[in-house]
Design a protein around this motif. Structure first.
Motif, PDB file in Angstrom:
ATOM      1  N   TYR A  75     -61.585  43.647  22.630  1.00  0.00           N
ATOM      2  CA  TYR A  75     -60.670  43.682  23.765  1.00  0.00           C
ATOM      3  C   TYR A  75     -59.226  43.649  23.240  1.00  0.00           C
ATOM      4  O   TYR A  75     -58.968  43.146  22.146  1.00  0.00           O
ATOM      5  CB  TYR A  75     -60.890  42.485  24.687  1.00  0.00           C
ATOM      6  CG  TYR A  75     -62.064  42.618  25.622  1.00  0.00           C
ATOM      7  CD1 TYR A  75     -61.878  42.759  26.991  1.00  0.00           C
ATOM      8  CD2 TYR A  75     -63.364  42.608  25.134  1.00  0.00           C
ATOM      9  CE1 TYR A  75     -62.962  42.860  27.865  1.00  0.00           C
ATOM     10  CE2 TYR A  75     -64.451  42.718  25.993  1.00  0.00           C
ATOM     11  CZ  TYR A  75     -64.245  42.847  27.349  1.00  0.00           C
ATOM     12  OH  TYR A  75     -65.320  42.955  28.196  1.00  0.00           O
ATOM     13  N   ASP A  76     -58.315  44.154  24.024  1.00  0.00           N
ATOM     14  CA  ASP A  76     -56.880  44.007  23.753  1.00  0.00           C
ATOM     15  C   ASP A  76     -56.443  44.632  22.433  1.00  0.00           C
ATOM     16  O   ASP A  76     -55.473  44.189  21.818  1.00  0.00           O
ATOM     17  CB  ASP A  76     -56.477  42.523  23.772  1.00  0.00           C
ATOM     18  CG  ASP A  76     -56.922  41.823  25.050  1.00  0.00           C
ATOM     19  OD1 ASP A  76     -56.774  42.434  26.128  1.00  0.00           O
ATOM     20  OD2 ASP A  76     -57.422  40.691  24.968  1.00  0.00           O
ATOM     21  N   ALA A  77     -57.139  45.687  22.012  1.00  0.00           N
ATOM     22  CA  ALA A  77     -56.765  46.367  20.775  1.00  0.00           C
ATOM     23  C   ALA A  77     -55.426  47.082  20.905  1.00  0.00           C
ATOM     24  O   ALA A  77     -54.824  47.469  19.889  1.00  0.00           O
ATOM     25  CB  ALA A  77     -57.852  47.357  20.371  1.00  0.00           C
ATOM     26  N   ASP A  78     -54.965  47.267  22.136  1.00  0.00           N
ATOM     27  CA  ASP A  78     -53.709  47.975  22.359  1.00  0.00           C
ATOM     28  C   ASP A  78     -52.494  47.054  22.319  1.00  0.00           C
ATOM     29  O   ASP A  78     -51.361  47.497  22.529  1.00  0.00           O
ATOM     30  CB  ASP A  78     -53.742  48.707  23.701  1.00  0.00           C
ATOM     31  CG  ASP A  78     -54.004  47.777  24.880  1.00  0.00           C
ATOM     32  OD1 ASP A  78     -54.504  46.660  24.656  1.00  0.00           O
ATOM     33  OD2 ASP A  78     -53.712  48.178  26.022  1.00  0.00           O
ATOM     34  N   LEU A  79     -52.706  45.758  22.047  1.00  0.00           N
ATOM     35  CA  LEU A  79     -51.581  44.832  21.951  1.00  0.00           C
ATOM     36  C   LEU A  79     -51.044  44.818  20.517  1.00  0.00           C
ATOM     37  O   LEU A  79     -51.810  44.661  19.564  1.00  0.00           O
ATOM     38  CB  LEU A  79     -52.012  43.417  22.338  1.00  0.00           C
ATOM     39  CG  LEU A  79     -52.434  43.194  23.788  1.00  0.00           C
ATOM     40  CD1 LEU A  79     -52.781  41.718  24.005  1.00  0.00           C
ATOM     41  CD2 LEU A  79     -51.351  43.624  24.755  1.00  0.00           C
ATOM     42  N   TYR A  80     -49.740  44.980  20.373  1.00  0.00           N
ATOM     43  CA  TYR A  80     -49.135  44.928  19.042  1.00  0.00           C
ATOM     44  C   TYR A  80     -47.695  44.449  19.173  1.00  0.00           C
ATOM     45  O   TYR A  80     -47.060  44.570  20.221  1.00  0.00           O
ATOM     46  CB  TYR A  80     -49.180  46.295  18.362  1.00  0.00           C
ATOM     47  CG  TYR A  80     -48.559  47.419  19.150  1.00  0.00           C
ATOM     48  CD1 TYR A  80     -47.198  47.719  19.034  1.00  0.00           C
ATOM     49  CD2 TYR A  80     -49.330  48.179  20.023  1.00  0.00           C
ATOM     50  CE1 TYR A  80     -46.632  48.737  19.759  1.00  0.00           C
ATOM     51  CE2 TYR A  80     -48.770  49.205  20.756  1.00  0.00           C
ATOM     52  CZ  TYR A  80     -47.422  49.483  20.621  1.00  0.00           C
ATOM     53  OH  TYR A  80     -46.852  50.497  21.354  1.00  0.00           O
ATOM     54  N   SER A  81     -47.190  43.863  18.101  1.00  0.00           N
ATOM     55  CA  SER A  81     -45.834  43.313  18.104  1.00  0.00           C
ATOM     56  C   SER A  81     -44.786  44.413  18.089  1.00  0.00           C
ATOM     57  O   SER A  81     -44.992  45.493  17.503  1.00  0.00           O
ATOM     58  CB  SER A  81     -45.635  42.402  16.890  1.00  0.00           C
ATOM     59  OG  SER A  81     -46.480  41.275  16.966  1.00  0.00           O
ATOM     60  N   VAL A  82     -43.651  44.127  18.721  1.00  0.00           N
ATOM     61  CA  VAL A  82     -42.488  45.011  18.658  1.00  0.00           C
ATOM     62  C   VAL A  82     -41.276  44.175  18.244  1.00  0.00           C
ATOM     63  O   VAL A  82     -41.266  42.954  18.368  1.00  0.00           O
ATOM     64  CB  VAL A  82     -42.218  45.698  20.009  1.00  0.00           C
ATOM     65  CG1 VAL A  82     -43.367  46.627  20.382  1.00  0.00           C
ATOM     66  CG2 VAL A  82     -41.989  44.681  21.118  1.00  0.00           C
ATOM     67  N   ASP A  83     -40.266  44.849  17.770  1.00  0.00           N
ATOM     68  CA  ASP A  83     -39.079  44.168  17.250  1.00  0.00           C
ATOM     69  C   ASP A  83     -38.073  43.938  18.375  1.00  0.00           C
ATOM     70  O   ASP A  83     -36.979  44.498  18.389  1.00  0.00           O
ATOM     71  CB  ASP A  83     -38.468  45.020  16.124  1.00  0.00           C
ATOM     72  CG  ASP A  83     -37.265  44.362  15.469  1.00  0.00           C
ATOM     73  OD1 ASP A  83     -37.155  43.120  15.550  1.00  0.00           O
ATOM     74  OD2 ASP A  83     -36.448  45.087  14.884  1.00  0.00           O
ATOM     75  N   PHE A  84     -38.420  43.063  19.328  1.00  0.00           N
ATOM     76  CA  PHE A  84     -37.563  42.879  20.502  1.00  0.00           C
ATOM     77  C   PHE A  84     -36.280  42.119  20.186  1.00  0.00           C
ATOM     78  O   PHE A  84     -35.320  42.176  20.939  1.00  0.00           O
ATOM     79  CB  PHE A  84     -38.329  42.195  21.635  1.00  0.00           C
ATOM     80  CG  PHE A  84     -39.003  40.910  21.258  1.00  0.00           C
ATOM     81  CD1 PHE A  84     -38.315  39.719  21.236  1.00  0.00           C
ATOM     82  CD2 PHE A  84     -40.345  40.913  20.910  1.00  0.00           C
ATOM     83  CE1 PHE A  84     -38.940  38.536  20.886  1.00  0.00           C
ATOM     84  CE2 PHE A  84     -40.991  39.735  20.563  1.00  0.00           C
ATOM     85  CZ  PHE A  84     -40.285  38.537  20.550  1.00  0.00           C
ATOM     86  N   LEU A  85     -36.221  41.406  19.059  1.00  0.00           N
ATOM     87  CA  LEU A  85     -35.004  40.691  18.667  1.00  0.00           C
ATOM     88  C   LEU A  85     -34.140  41.501  17.695  1.00  0.00           C
ATOM     89  O   LEU A  85     -33.061  41.058  17.314  1.00  0.00           O
ATOM     90  CB  LEU A  85     -35.358  39.354  18.006  1.00  0.00           C
ATOM     91  CG  LEU A  85     -36.001  38.284  18.886  1.00  0.00           C
ATOM     92  CD1 LEU A  85     -36.255  37.017  18.066  1.00  0.00           C
ATOM     93  CD2 LEU A  85     -35.132  37.965  20.089  1.00  0.00           C
ATOM     94  N   GLU A  86     -34.637  42.670  17.280  1.00  0.00           N
ATOM     95  CA  GLU A  86     -33.975  43.466  16.244  1.00  0.00           C
ATOM     96  C   GLU A  86     -33.723  42.603  15.005  1.00  0.00           C
ATOM     97  O   GLU A  86     -32.648  42.606  14.416  1.00  0.00           O
ATOM     98  CB  GLU A  86     -32.676  44.083  16.778  1.00  0.00           C
ATOM     99  CG  GLU A  86     -32.918  45.026  17.947  1.00  0.00           C
ATOM    100  CD  GLU A  86     -31.657  45.717  18.420  1.00  0.00           C
ATOM    101  OE1 GLU A  86     -30.562  45.425  17.867  1.00  0.00           O
ATOM    102  OE2 GLU A  86     -31.742  46.565  19.320  1.00  0.00           O
ATOM    103  N   PHE A  87     -34.767  41.876  14.627  1.00  0.00           N
ATOM    104  CA  PHE A  87     -34.695  40.996  13.461  1.00  0.00           C
ATOM    105  C   PHE A  87     -34.650  41.856  12.194  1.00  0.00           C
ATOM    106  O   PHE A  87     -35.361  42.856  12.097  1.00  0.00           O
ATOM    107  CB  PHE A  87     -35.925  40.083  13.428  1.00  0.00           C
ATOM    108  CG  PHE A  87     -35.794  38.900  12.511  1.00  0.00           C
ATOM    109  CD1 PHE A  87     -35.244  37.708  12.972  1.00  0.00           C
ATOM    110  CD2 PHE A  87     -36.210  38.975  11.198  1.00  0.00           C
ATOM    111  CE1 PHE A  87     -35.122  36.613  12.134  1.00  0.00           C
ATOM    112  CE2 PHE A  87     -36.097  37.892  10.354  1.00  0.00           C
ATOM    113  CZ  PHE A  87     -35.542  36.701  10.814  1.00  0.00           C
TER     114      PHE A  87
END
Length: 255
Positions: free
Chosen positions: A53-65
């Motif tokens: 389940y939830d294989a489509d969840l992945y991190s994004v660089d929302f803080l522009e770290f």
């Protein structure tokens, strides 16, 4: 041709295929080496029973770290995984469970927004289906600094998910592997009704390198699974080759 495996603890050498057949445990000294998430699922669950389940969840660089976007791309290419955790439904010895596994090969399995969301959904599915939860942790870097306060908030989020599942009278087994540190250890990992660990697993909040950075020294065995067992922090230390059978026995005894 695969390079032969050389154990960094005892120096034993063996063919890579033999090492894999030993579940990545040195047959000479018993040192346990990390498994990938899919290898762990294959080892523990009934053949063909895992549904992700939830294989489509992945991190994004929302803080522009700095460099985080590039690191995510590198680890996705290196591991073939979208994130540091796999989760879904499976059977272990015929017992249906909601299961999640972190993978230390992906940024040390560190806990960010994706880990928190996958674990929350793992427990929510378990509540809906009246299932036990099994989480196998190998989150060596704790909360992911690249996601800032959002990563830290996953400690509260996962702890709340555990509590809601517990309120329903359902079982949670936490299986801890090397290394499991920081915010993961301080939240969902050690909240299991039953906490079992592989031999030699390092488990704690601030590890040797973090302590060394502030000038503190600590005995190397202080945060080992064996030390935590001796001090009542975990319930059992189980060699990898017996982990599946131990889970089957626990699930049959308690569900």
């Amino acid at each position: 041709m695969n390079e032969p495996f050389v154990c960094h603890q005892c120096g034993a050498e063996m063919e890579a295929d033999l090492f894999a057949r030993h579940f990545k445990v040195c047959p000479e000294c018993g040192a346990h080496y990390p498994l990938k998430a899919d290898e762990r699922i294959d080892l523990l669950t009934d053949e063909g029973s895992f549904v992700e389940y939830d294989a489509d969840l992945y991190s994004v660089d929302f803080l522009e770290f700095p460099r985080y976007r590039e690191r995510l791309k590198t680890y996705r290419e290196r591991t073939g995984m979208p994130s540091e955790m796999m989760s879904g439904l499976a059977r272990i010895g015929g017992n249906e469970v909601s299961i999640a596994v972190t993978d230390m090969h992906f940024i040390m399995g560190s806990m960010g927004s994706v880990v928190g969301e996958k674990i929350a959904r793992c427990f929510e599915r378990a509540v809906e289906r009246r299932l036990p939860v099994v989480i196998v942790s190998g989150s060596g870097a704790g909360a992911r600094m690249d996601e800032g306060t959002v990563a830290l908030m996953q400690m509260a989020k996962t702890s709340a998910a555990v509590q809601q599942h517990d309120n329903e009278g359902l079982l949670y087994i936490s299986a801890v592997t090397n290394p499991t540190m920081g915010g993961a250890a301080a939240s969902f990992v050690l909240l299991g009704h039953i906490v079992i660990a592989e031999p030699g697993a390092m488990i704690g909040f601030a590890g040797p390198r973090a302590r060394a950075a502030i000038g503190e020294e600590m005995p190397p065995e202080l945060q080992s699974a064996e030390a935590l067992l001796a001090n009542g922090m975990i319930d059992k230390v189980v060699p990898r080759r017996r982990l599946r059978q131990s889970l089957i026995q626990l699930l049959e005894y308690t569900t």
